[in-house]
Design an enzyme around this catalytic site. Structure first.
Site, mmCIF file in Angstrom:
data_model
loop_
_atom_site.group_PDB
_atom_site.id
_atom_site.type_symbol
_atom_site.label_atom_id
_atom_site.label_comp_id
_atom_site.label_asym_id
_atom_site.label_seq_id
_atom_site.Cartn_x
_atom_site.Cartn_y
_atom_site.Cartn_z
ATOM 1 C CG ASN A 56 -1.879 -1.112 1.255
ATOM 2 O OD1 ASN A 56 -1.857 -1.975 0.390
ATOM 3 N ND2 ASN A 56 -2.708 -1.159 2.256
ATOM 4 C CB ILE A 71 -0.113 6.241 1.932
ATOM 5 C CG1 ILE A 71 1.204 6.253 2.689
ATOM 6 C CG2 ILE A 71 -1.101 5.274 2.553
ATOM 7 C CD1 ILE A 71 1.083 6.717 4.116
ATOM 8 C CB CYS A 72 -2.693 3.367 -2.369
ATOM 9 S SG CYS A 72 -4.247 3.041 -3.218
ATOM 10 C CG LEU A 73 -4.753 4.005 3.341
ATOM 11 C CD1 LEU A 73 -4.628 4.776 4.651
ATOM 12 C CD2 LEU A 73 -5.202 2.596 3.632
#
Length: 173
Positions: A107, A114-116
């Site tokens: 992630n 950051i990939c959220l």
């Protein structure tokens, strides 16, 4: 935190007792800062023992770091620093979060992005940022970005663990 909270109390309590000639702009506290005084206290109260928030300037609750030191799993024994910037338009837009520690994670890119879905203003799946969310919601990390790391994890979990430990040894101590 005490400094900003004290300022908010002074500003709320002193609205009628303000000295003449003082401009409103010198006493105005943003909606973001009002929200953050409550949310930061809630965040700190709910942080697991493996996390610690650090506020370089206690008057700027909108900029802080979060140290995460997992005590189990792949990232055990590492210490990871995250930088969190809360924009003025908060809570209509999500905070900006970046990993300052180089990490091998599905992630998180090696540049710290950051990939959220939670951090996206608009999300197809409906799990993106909403004004009803709070800083505490950031404690959930479950969304892929680093495709190489994600594929590595799916392909060979033991080798993935070894690479994570190599990164911890070099970057997260």
């Amino acid at each position: 935190m005490l400094t900003l909270a004290s300022k908010l109390k002074r500003d709320d309590g002193g609205k009628t007792g303000r000295a003449s000639g003082a401009s409103d702009s010198t006493h105005r506290v943003s909606i973001r800062d009002r929200l953050l005084t409550k949310e930061v206290a809630e965040l700190e109260a709910n942080l697991p023992s493996t996390c610690k928030a650090n506020f370089p300037d206690e008057d700027k609750l909108h900029h802080f770091q979060l140290a995460v030191s997992p005590d189990e799993g792949y990232y055990q024994s590492g210490r990871f620093q995250f930088e969190i910037d809360v924009p003025e338009a908060y809570n209509m837009v999500p905070p900006k979060v970046r990993c300052l520690t180089r990490i091998w994670h599905p992630n998180i890119t090696e540049n710290g992005e950051i990939c959220l879905s939670l951090l996206r203003e608009h999300s197809i799946d409906g799990t993106g940022w909403a004004p009803t969310r709070t800083l505490k919601d950031l404690l959930n990390f479950d969304d892929p970005l680093n495709i190489d790391a994600a594929e590595h994890h799916l392909r060979d979990k033991e080798d993935f663990r070894n690479k994570v430990q190599e990164y911890i040894k070099h970057y997260a101590r």
